[in-house]
Design a protein around this motif. Sequence first.
Motif, PDB file in Angstrom:
ATOM      1  N   VAL A 177      44.128  53.546  54.552  1.00  0.00           N
ATOM      2  CA  VAL A 177      44.822  52.344  54.228  1.00  0.00           C
ATOM      3  C   VAL A 177      44.649  51.859  52.729  1.00  0.00           C
ATOM      4  O   VAL A 177      43.412  52.006  52.297  1.00  0.00           O
ATOM      5  CB  VAL A 177      44.329  51.187  55.244  1.00  0.00           C
ATOM      6  CG1 VAL A 177      42.830  50.876  55.329  1.00  0.00           C
ATOM      7  CG2 VAL A 177      45.181  49.970  54.986  1.00  0.00           C
ATOM      8  N   GLN A 178      45.507  51.424  52.121  1.00  0.00           N
ATOM      9  CA  GLN A 178      45.490  51.057  50.842  1.00  0.00           C
ATOM     10  C   GLN A 178      44.785  49.634  50.918  1.00  0.00           C
ATOM     11  O   GLN A 178      45.471  48.688  51.718  1.00  0.00           O
ATOM     12  CB  GLN A 178      46.623  50.925  49.956  1.00  0.00           C
ATOM     13  CG  GLN A 178      47.036  52.350  49.443  1.00  0.00           C
ATOM     14  CD  GLN A 178      47.243  53.346  50.482  1.00  0.00           C
ATOM     15  OE1 GLN A 178      48.235  53.121  51.499  1.00  0.00           O
ATOM     16  NE2 GLN A 178      46.823  54.479  50.527  1.00  0.00           N
ATOM     17  N   LEU A 179      43.787  49.113  50.087  1.00  0.00           N
ATOM     18  CA  LEU A 179      43.250  47.806  49.942  1.00  0.00           C
ATOM     19  C   LEU A 179      43.376  47.202  48.632  1.00  0.00           C
ATOM     20  O   LEU A 179      43.031  48.066  47.620  1.00  0.00           O
ATOM     21  CB  LEU A 179      41.748  47.948  50.329  1.00  0.00           C
ATOM     22  CG  LEU A 179      41.454  48.580  51.952  1.00  0.00           C
ATOM     23  CD1 LEU A 179      39.849  48.929  52.033  1.00  0.00           C
ATOM     24  CD2 LEU A 179      42.214  47.865  52.984  1.00  0.00           C
ATOM     25  N   VAL A 180      43.762  45.932  48.537  1.00  0.00           N
ATOM     26  CA  VAL A 180      43.927  45.453  46.999  1.00  0.00           C
ATOM     27  C   VAL A 180      43.134  43.984  46.987  1.00  0.00           C
ATOM     28  O   VAL A 180      43.259  43.364  48.013  1.00  0.00           O
ATOM     29  CB  VAL A 180      45.411  45.249  46.859  1.00  0.00           C
ATOM     30  CG1 VAL A 180      45.510  44.505  45.640  1.00  0.00           C
ATOM     31  CG2 VAL A 180      46.166  46.464  46.757  1.00  0.00           C
ATOM     32  N   GLU A 181      42.271  44.114  46.219  1.00  0.00           N
ATOM     33  CA  GLU A 181      41.534  42.934  46.221  1.00  0.00           C
ATOM     34  C   GLU A 181      41.913  41.720  45.178  1.00  0.00           C
ATOM     35  O   GLU A 181      42.594  42.238  44.453  1.00  0.00           O
ATOM     36  CB  GLU A 181      39.601  43.277  45.827  1.00  0.00           C
ATOM     37  CG  GLU A 181      39.331  44.291  46.722  1.00  0.00           C
ATOM     38  CD  GLU A 181      39.263  45.694  46.275  1.00  0.00           C
ATOM     39  OE1 GLU A 181      38.239  46.327  46.544  1.00  0.00           O
ATOM     40  OE2 GLU A 181      40.191  45.935  45.613  1.00  0.00           O
ATOM     41  N   SER A 182      41.680  40.760  45.349  1.00  0.00           N
ATOM     42  CA  SER A 182      42.198  39.717  44.505  1.00  0.00           C
ATOM     43  C   SER A 182      41.301  38.395  44.606  1.00  0.00           C
ATOM     44  O   SER A 182      40.289  38.283  45.488  1.00  0.00           O
ATOM     45  CB  SER A 182      43.539  39.281  44.517  1.00  0.00           C
ATOM     46  OG  SER A 182      43.788  38.738  45.844  1.00  0.00           O
ATOM     47  N   GLY A 183      41.192  37.430  43.579  1.00  0.00           N
ATOM     48  CA  GLY A 183      40.504  36.605  43.695  1.00  0.00           C
ATOM     49  C   GLY A 183      39.227  36.352  42.824  1.00  0.00           C
ATOM     50  O   GLY A 183      38.667  35.409  42.532  1.00  0.00           O
ATOM     51  N   GLY A 184      38.876  37.281  42.206  1.00  0.00           N
ATOM     52  CA  GLY A 184      37.929  37.340  41.236  1.00  0.00           C
ATOM     53  C   GLY A 184      37.863  36.392  39.941  1.00  0.00           C
ATOM     54  O   GLY A 184      39.371  36.220  39.569  1.00  0.00           O
ATOM     55  N   GLY A 185      36.982  36.362  39.178  1.00  0.00           N
ATOM     56  CA  GLY A 185      37.196  35.687  37.962  1.00  0.00           C
ATOM     57  C   GLY A 185      35.805  35.263  37.354  1.00  0.00           C
ATOM     58  O   GLY A 185      34.862  35.394  37.911  1.00  0.00           O
ATOM     59  N   LEU A 186      35.972  34.215  36.524  1.00  0.00           N
ATOM     60  CA  LEU A 186      34.741  33.759  35.794  1.00  0.00           C
ATOM     61  C   LEU A 186      34.552  32.192  36.723  1.00  0.00           C
ATOM     62  O   LEU A 186      35.553  31.535  36.571  1.00  0.00           O
ATOM     63  CB  LEU A 186      34.807  33.516  34.485  1.00  0.00           C
ATOM     64  CG  LEU A 186      33.804  32.655  33.605  1.00  0.00           C
ATOM     65  CD1 LEU A 186      32.556  33.558  33.761  1.00  0.00           C
ATOM     66  CD2 LEU A 186      34.307  32.382  31.957  1.00  0.00           C
ATOM     67  N   VAL A 187      33.138  31.876  37.023  1.00  0.00           N
ATOM     68  CA  VAL A 187      33.034  30.608  37.497  1.00  0.00           C
ATOM     69  C   VAL A 187      31.445  30.420  37.217  1.00  0.00           C
ATOM     70  O   VAL A 187      30.600  31.093  36.774  1.00  0.00           O
ATOM     71  CB  VAL A 187      32.909  30.828  39.062  1.00  0.00           C
ATOM     72  CG1 VAL A 187      31.968  31.900  39.668  1.00  0.00           C
ATOM     73  CG2 VAL A 187      32.772  29.397  39.527  1.00  0.00           C
ATOM     74  N   GLN A 188      31.139  29.137  36.947  1.00  0.00           N
ATOM     75  CA  GLN A 188      29.879  28.468  36.586  1.00  0.00           C
ATOM     76  C   GLN A 188      28.974  28.519  37.629  1.00  0.00           C
ATOM     77  O   GLN A 188      29.287  28.621  39.121  1.00  0.00           O
ATOM     78  CB  GLN A 188      29.960  26.899  36.106  1.00  0.00           C
ATOM     79  CG  GLN A 188      30.847  26.934  34.814  1.00  0.00           C
ATOM     80  CD  GLN A 188      30.786  25.471  34.415  1.00  0.00           C
ATOM     81  OE1 GLN A 188      30.592  24.698  34.802  1.00  0.00           O
ATOM     82  NE2 GLN A 188      31.194  25.279  32.858  1.00  0.00           N
ATOM     83  N   PRO A 189      27.416  28.677  37.567  1.00  0.00           N
ATOM     84  CA  PRO A 189      26.614  28.728  38.764  1.00  0.00           C
ATOM     85  C   PRO A 189      26.892  27.661  39.495  1.00  0.00           C
ATOM     86  O   PRO A 189      26.880  26.314  38.900  1.00  0.00           O
ATOM     87  CB  PRO A 189      25.414  28.733  37.756  1.00  0.00           C
ATOM     88  CG  PRO A 189      25.615  29.337  36.353  1.00  0.00           C
ATOM     89  CD  PRO A 189      27.273  28.873  36.224  1.00  0.00           C
ATOM     90  N   LEU A 195      36.468  41.688  39.854  1.00  0.00           N
ATOM     91  CA  LEU A 195      35.466  41.357  38.996  1.00  0.00           C
ATOM     92  C   LEU A 195      34.909  39.988  39.182  1.00  0.00           C
ATOM     93  O   LEU A 195      35.853  39.154  38.942  1.00  0.00           O
ATOM     94  CB  LEU A 195      35.417  41.851  37.356  1.00  0.00           C
ATOM     95  CG  LEU A 195      34.237  41.401  36.554  1.00  0.00           C
ATOM     96  CD1 LEU A 195      32.745  41.918  37.128  1.00  0.00           C
ATOM     97  CD2 LEU A 195      34.606  41.402  35.230  1.00  0.00           C
ATOM     98  N   VAL A 196      33.702  39.719  39.675  1.00  0.00           N
ATOM     99  CA  VAL A 196      33.259  38.271  39.528  1.00  0.00           C
ATOM    100  C   VAL A 196      32.154  38.021  38.531  1.00  0.00           C
ATOM    101  O   VAL A 196      31.159  38.985  38.622  1.00  0.00           O
ATOM    102  CB  VAL A 196      32.776  37.910  40.975  1.00  0.00           C
ATOM    103  CG1 VAL A 196      32.210  36.467  41.097  1.00  0.00           C
ATOM    104  CG2 VAL A 196      34.053  38.042  41.959  1.00  0.00           C
ATOM    105  N   THR A 197      32.342  37.020  37.459  1.00  0.00           N
ATOM    106  CA  THR A 197      31.463  36.814  36.711  1.00  0.00           C
ATOM    107  C   THR A 197      30.841  35.372  36.845  1.00  0.00           C
ATOM    108  O   THR A 197      31.764  34.379  37.045  1.00  0.00           O
ATOM    109  CB  THR A 197      31.873  36.806  35.429  1.00  0.00           C
ATOM    110  OG1 THR A 197      32.404  38.182  35.250  1.00  0.00           O
ATOM    111  CG2 THR A 197      30.892  36.660  34.325  1.00  0.00           C
ATOM    112  N   VAL A 198      29.470  35.173  37.019  1.00  0.00           N
ATOM    113  CA  VAL A 198      28.939  33.941  37.245  1.00  0.00           C
ATOM    114  C   VAL A 198      28.206  33.510  35.929  1.00  0.00           C
ATOM    115  O   VAL A 198      27.166  34.048  35.840  1.00  0.00           O
ATOM    116  CB  VAL A 198      27.987  33.883  38.858  1.00  0.00           C
ATOM    117  CG1 VAL A 198      27.767  32.362  38.773  1.00  0.00           C
ATOM    118  CG2 VAL A 198      28.865  34.339  39.813  1.00  0.00           C
ATOM    119  N   SER A 199      28.695  32.593  35.341  1.00  0.00           N
ATOM    120  CA  SER A 199      27.942  32.156  33.870  1.00  0.00           C
ATOM    121  C   SER A 199      28.402  30.970  33.575  1.00  0.00           C
ATOM    122  O   SER A 199      29.662  30.451  33.687  1.00  0.00           O
ATOM    123  CB  SER A 199      28.232  33.710  33.027  1.00  0.00           C
ATOM    124  OG  SER A 199      28.012  33.000  31.691  1.00  0.00           O
ATOM    125  N   SER A 200      27.419  30.247  32.767  1.00  0.00           N
ATOM    126  CA  SER A 200      27.972  29.085  32.145  1.00  0.00           C
ATOM    127  C   SER A 200      28.171  29.133  30.640  1.00  0.00           C
ATOM    128  O   SER A 200      28.462  28.353  29.872  1.00  0.00           O
ATOM    129  CB  SER A 200      26.374  28.049  32.114  1.00  0.00           C
ATOM    130  OG  SER A 200      25.113  28.674  31.464  1.00  0.00           O
TER     131      SER A 200
END
Length: 115
Positions: free
Chosen positions: A2-14, A110-115
């Motif tokens: 099955v093909q899987l497509v992720e979405s919703g990642g991004g840059l967010v603050q702690p 990609l999920v990036t957690v940074s201030s």
Amino acid sequence: QVQLVESGGGLVQPGGSLRLSCAASRIIFSFNVMGWYRQAPGKQRELVATITRGGDTNYADSVKGRFTISRDNAKNTVYLQMNSLKPEDTAVYYCNADNYGINSWGKGTLVTVSS
């Protein structure tokens, strides 16, 4: 497979929240296990959370109480709600479908957690 497509990642603050989605190309209600894994730079891919066909869930100790996995069989989609994010949650998050031994992977988000 099955093909899987992720979405919703991004840059967010702690301390912030994100919801990841994994859209499948076909019906997933009969799949044995759906899961989320992640890989941080320089580290091996690790389990984050899984959900079985029956709805049983399993979480890595590092995310228990903060992340919630769910599946919407009608939409052929699996979600990962991530709250109270920490810098150490920074990684590429991958969706996995285990159809009784036949594994499929998405390309990651990609999920990036940074201030």
